[in-house]
Design a protein around this motif. Structure first.
Motif, PDB file in Angstrom:
ATOM      1  N   LEU A 122       0.837  -1.197   0.000  1.00 40.80           N
ATOM      2  CA  LEU A 122       0.000   0.000   0.000  1.00 40.80           C
ATOM      3  C   LEU A 122       0.878   1.256   0.000  1.00 40.80           C
ATOM      4  O   LEU A 122       1.777   1.389   0.819  1.00 40.80           O
ATOM      5  CB  LEU A 122      -0.899   0.012   1.242  1.00 40.80           C
ATOM      6  CG  LEU A 122      -1.785   1.245   1.433  1.00 40.80           C
ATOM      7  CD1 LEU A 122      -2.843   1.332   0.340  1.00 40.80           C
ATOM      8  CD2 LEU A 122      -2.449   1.223   2.813  1.00 40.80           C
ATOM      9  N   LEU A 123       0.593   2.182  -0.929  1.00 42.14           N
ATOM     10  CA  LEU A 123       1.352   3.443  -1.009  1.00 42.14           C
ATOM     11  C   LEU A 123       0.588   4.596  -0.380  1.00 42.14           C
ATOM     12  O   LEU A 123       1.139   5.376   0.395  1.00 42.14           O
ATOM     13  CB  LEU A 123       1.691   3.775  -2.463  1.00 42.14           C
ATOM     14  CG  LEU A 123       2.669   2.843  -3.184  1.00 42.14           C
ATOM     15  CD1 LEU A 123       2.906   3.344  -4.609  1.00 42.14           C
ATOM     16  CD2 LEU A 123       3.988   2.737  -2.436  1.00 42.14           C
ATOM     17  N   SER A 124      -0.683   4.755  -0.727  1.00 44.64           N
ATOM     18  CA  SER A 124      -1.463   5.867  -0.186  1.00 44.64           C
ATOM     19  C   SER A 124      -2.945   5.567  -0.295  1.00 44.64           C
ATOM     20  O   SER A 124      -3.377   4.772  -1.139  1.00 44.64           O
ATOM     21  CB  SER A 124      -1.143   7.178  -0.918  1.00 44.64           C
ATOM     22  OG  SER A 124      -1.603   7.126  -2.256  1.00 44.64           O
ATOM     23  N   SER A 125      -3.724   6.229   0.569  1.00 39.52           N
ATOM     24  CA  SER A 125      -5.172   6.088   0.532  1.00 39.52           C
ATOM     25  C   SER A 125      -5.792   7.375   1.052  1.00 39.52           C
ATOM     26  O   SER A 125      -5.772   7.653   2.245  1.00 39.52           O
ATOM     27  CB  SER A 125      -5.618   4.903   1.388  1.00 39.52           C
ATOM     28  OG  SER A 125      -7.022   4.738   1.302  1.00 39.52           O
ATOM     29  N   ARG A 126      -6.319   8.202   0.118  1.00 38.41           N
ATOM     30  CA  ARG A 126      -6.955   9.464   0.502  1.00 38.41           C
ATOM     31  C   ARG A 126      -7.820   9.982  -0.643  1.00 38.41           C
ATOM     32  O   ARG A 126      -7.597   9.642  -1.809  1.00 38.41           O
ATOM     33  CB  ARG A 126      -5.905  10.527   0.862  1.00 38.41           C
ATOM     34  CG  ARG A 126      -4.942  10.902  -0.243  1.00 38.41           C
ATOM     35  CD  ARG A 126      -3.949  11.971   0.218  1.00 38.41           C
ATOM     36  NE  ARG A 126      -3.084  12.400  -0.856  1.00 38.41           N
ATOM     37  CZ  ARG A 126      -1.941  11.818  -1.199  1.00 38.41           C
ATOM     38  NH1 ARG A 126      -1.541  10.748  -0.521  1.00 38.41           N
ATOM     39  NH2 ARG A 126      -1.209  12.274  -2.188  1.00 38.41           N
ATOM     40  N   ARG A 171      -9.171   7.748  -3.355  1.00 34.47           N
ATOM     41  CA  ARG A 171      -8.221   7.074  -4.238  1.00 34.47           C
ATOM     42  C   ARG A 171      -7.186   6.329  -3.404  1.00 34.47           C
ATOM     43  O   ARG A 171      -6.641   6.873  -2.455  1.00 34.47           O
ATOM     44  CB  ARG A 171      -7.522   8.083  -5.167  1.00 34.47           C
ATOM     45  CG  ARG A 171      -8.480   8.769  -6.127  1.00 34.47           C
ATOM     46  CD  ARG A 171      -7.791   9.844  -6.956  1.00 34.47           C
ATOM     47  NE  ARG A 171      -8.768  10.581  -7.733  1.00 34.47           N
ATOM     48  CZ  ARG A 171      -9.176  10.247  -8.962  1.00 34.47           C
ATOM     49  NH1 ARG A 171      -8.664   9.184  -9.542  1.00 34.47           N
ATOM     50  NH2 ARG A 171     -10.071  10.967  -9.604  1.00 34.47           N
ATOM     51  N   THR A 172      -6.936   5.086  -3.789  1.00 31.24           N
ATOM     52  CA  THR A 172      -5.944   4.256  -3.112  1.00 31.24           C
ATOM     53  C   THR A 172      -4.984   3.692  -4.150  1.00 31.24           C
ATOM     54  O   THR A 172      -5.412   3.282  -5.233  1.00 31.24           O
ATOM     55  CB  THR A 172      -6.621   3.102  -2.348  1.00 31.24           C
ATOM     56  OG1 THR A 172      -7.572   3.634  -1.428  1.00 31.24           O
ATOM     57  CG2 THR A 172      -5.599   2.284  -1.565  1.00 31.24           C
ATOM     58  N   THR A 173      -3.695   3.712  -3.841  1.00 37.68           N
ATOM     59  CA  THR A 173      -2.701   3.171  -4.764  1.00 37.68           C
ATOM     60  C   THR A 173      -1.829   2.139  -4.064  1.00 37.68           C
ATOM     61  O   THR A 173      -1.511   2.271  -2.884  1.00 37.68           O
ATOM     62  CB  THR A 173      -1.803   4.278  -5.359  1.00 37.68           C
ATOM     63  OG1 THR A 173      -1.174   4.999  -4.288  1.00 37.68           O
ATOM     64  CG2 THR A 173      -2.603   5.235  -6.222  1.00 37.68           C
ATOM     65  N   TRP A 174      -1.471   1.114  -4.828  1.00 35.53           N
ATOM     66  CA  TRP A 174      -0.567   0.078  -4.343  1.00 35.53           C
ATOM     67  C   TRP A 174       0.600  -0.069  -5.311  1.00 35.53           C
ATOM     68  O   TRP A 174       0.443   0.128  -6.527  1.00 35.53           O
ATOM     69  CB  TRP A 174      -1.269  -1.276  -4.267  1.00 35.53           C
ATOM     70  CG  TRP A 174      -2.380  -1.379  -3.280  1.00 35.53           C
ATOM     71  CD1 TRP A 174      -2.306  -1.784  -1.980  1.00 35.53           C
ATOM     72  CD2 TRP A 174      -3.774  -1.094  -3.520  1.00 35.53           C
ATOM     73  NE1 TRP A 174      -3.542  -1.778  -1.398  1.00 35.53           N
ATOM     74  CE2 TRP A 174      -4.469  -1.357  -2.315  1.00 35.53           C
ATOM     75  CE3 TRP A 174      -4.497  -0.652  -4.625  1.00 35.53           C
ATOM     76  CZ2 TRP A 174      -5.837  -1.185  -2.188  1.00 35.53           C
ATOM     77  CZ3 TRP A 174      -5.861  -0.484  -4.509  1.00 35.53           C
ATOM     78  CH2 TRP A 174      -6.518  -0.743  -3.303  1.00 35.53           C
ATOM     79  N   GLU A 175       1.744  -0.392  -4.787  1.00 34.27           N
ATOM     80  CA  GLU A 175       2.884  -0.785  -5.626  1.00 34.27           C
ATOM     81  C   GLU A 175       2.837  -2.299  -5.765  1.00 34.27           C
ATOM     82  O   GLU A 175       2.767  -3.037  -4.778  1.00 34.27           O
ATOM     83  CB  GLU A 175       4.201  -0.364  -4.984  1.00 34.27           C
ATOM     84  CG  GLU A 175       5.428  -0.741  -5.812  1.00 34.27           C
ATOM     85  CD  GLU A 175       6.722  -0.360  -5.131  1.00 34.27           C
ATOM     86  OE1 GLU A 175       7.520  -1.271  -4.785  1.00 34.27           O
ATOM     87  OE2 GLU A 175       6.927   0.857  -4.924  1.00 34.27           O
ATOM     88  N   LYS A 224      -4.146   1.525  -9.193  1.00 30.69           N
ATOM     89  CA  LYS A 224      -4.914   2.624  -8.606  1.00 30.69           C
ATOM     90  C   LYS A 224      -6.385   2.243  -8.534  1.00 30.69           C
ATOM     91  O   LYS A 224      -6.964   1.763  -9.508  1.00 30.69           O
ATOM     92  CB  LYS A 224      -4.751   3.909  -9.418  1.00 30.69           C
ATOM     93  CG  LYS A 224      -5.531   5.092  -8.850  1.00 30.69           C
ATOM     94  CD  LYS A 224      -5.125   6.407  -9.479  1.00 30.69           C
ATOM     95  CE  LYS A 224      -5.593   6.530 -10.911  1.00 30.69           C
ATOM     96  NZ  LYS A 224      -5.324   7.860 -11.478  1.00 30.69           N
TER      97      LYS A 224
END
Length: 353
Positions: free
Chosen positions: A28-32, A35-39, A50
């Motif tokens: 998990l990279l970010s969640s706000r 929108r949530t993004t994973w590597e 995304k």
């Protein structure tokens, strides 16, 4: 909590199974902001997955634009297709897209060389966007011909916020807001009236036939620098609109960092854009109108009186308002000194020479 994480992990696994890659690790990279993004580490390198809280039809519109830009040679990360050839995945109210992770140097607002490159990129972006015909299932978004409605709504909200501020006679933010709101209301009215001129209607018709699009939020955070050139890491959102909208947004963002409308820097930035996407004088007249409208002042009032930034202290709100007042006033002075931005860009005269 553990059960929720297990469900999410299972859901992620299901989404990634649609792609033709062997998955080694997911982080998990970010969640706000919906929108949530994973590597995603795969057998073919690192990817970014995304997830966005939007209807799949909207995600298809954006993903198709991403692919359109890439196919037209823009320096943007490749988007990956599923095993069945889809460019995004829909799951209820969520949309997913997978693209390459690109490693590079950070692009910042205080680096003039990078800022100039960003403006050239913005011109290339619009050129590459021309001719985009989304898939039939897409839910498109456009603001062409709708500026009157947008300006009028923002003006009405600004007048409403003035009334709210008057009801808080001891509130420091409201007192400072009231010192400048009448000037901003007048500017908003002038900008709205200027949209009645024929140039806006003509430009809207021309852009409608070109099928070019803008970003919803043009920001340097979406770039990385690779071997001295800018590369776009992702496409956040798009809308069919005049190219000057991106110009107004990026100029406001850049100048806000300096708390002043720097004439010389603005001319240099506009000339950099003009190299890659030369616009006619009519478009720069529209840019003048869009810059005249106090978008930033409206936005800070909107945030404060709706308490959108709950984590912000009163001091931070006041600092932000002071910054925007200084910027809007110096921008107003700029527009008075250079009512014909286009001529100064073309001739090389003005502060930017």
């Amino acid at each position: 909590m553990e059960e929720h994480q297990e469900v999410e992990q299972h859901h992620l696994q299901q989404v990634l199974e649609f792609y033709p890659f062997e998955i080694n690790e997911v982080k998990l990279l970010s969640s706000r902001s919906g929108r949530t993004t994973w590597e995603v580490d795969t057998n073919e390198g690192k990817k970014i997955l995304k997830q966005a809280s939007m209807k799949p039809e909207r995600m298809l519109f954006i993903a198709g634009a991403h692919q359109h830009l890439y196919n037209n040679g823009l320096a943007i990360t490749p988007i990956h297709e599923t095993k069945s050839g889809g460019i995004c995945i829909g799951a209820g109210s969520l949309g997913y897209v997978l693209y390459d992770k690109v490693e590079g140097s950070e692009v910042i607002y205080y680096n003039k060389e990078q800022m100039l490159k960003a403006m050239e990129f913005a011109g290339n972006f619009y050129q590459a966007s021309i001719g985009y015909l989304p898939a039939e299932e897409s839910k498109t978004r456009g603001r062409l011909g709708k500026w009157h409605k947008l300006f009028r709504w923002k003006l009405q909200e600004l007048e409403g916020n003035k009334t709210i501020a008057e009801s808080y006679p001891t509130d420091a933010f409201s007192l400072l807001f009231l010192q400048h709101v009448d000037e901003m209301i007048q500017r908003a009215k002038e900008a709205l009236a200027a949209l009645d001129e024929q140039v806006y209607q003509e430009a809207s018709k021309e852009v409608s036939s070109l099928r070019g699009f803008c970003q919803q939020d043009f920001t340097l955070a979406r770039f990385t620098e690779v071997d001295g050139s800018l590369f776009m890491k992702e496409l956040h959102s798009i809308t069919y609109d005049l190219p000057t909208r991106d110009l107004r947004i990026i100029l406001n963002k850049m100048m806000k960092k300096f708390s002043v409308w720097d004439d010389q820097l603005v001319f240099d930035l506009l000339r950099a854009y003009h190299k890659t996407n030369p616009l006619s004088e009519n478009y720069y007249k529209i840019l003048n109108v869009d810059l005249l409208f106090p978008h930033l002042f409206c936005a800070i009032g909107h945030k404060y009186f709706l308490a959108q930034k709950r984590s912000w202290s009163d001091e931070k709100y006041i600092w932000a308002l002071q910054n925007i007042i200084a910027l809007e006033q110096s921008k107003g002075d700029f527009l008075k000194r250079y009512p014909f931005i286009y001529r100064d860009i073309i001739s090389g005269h003005g502060e930017g020479n």
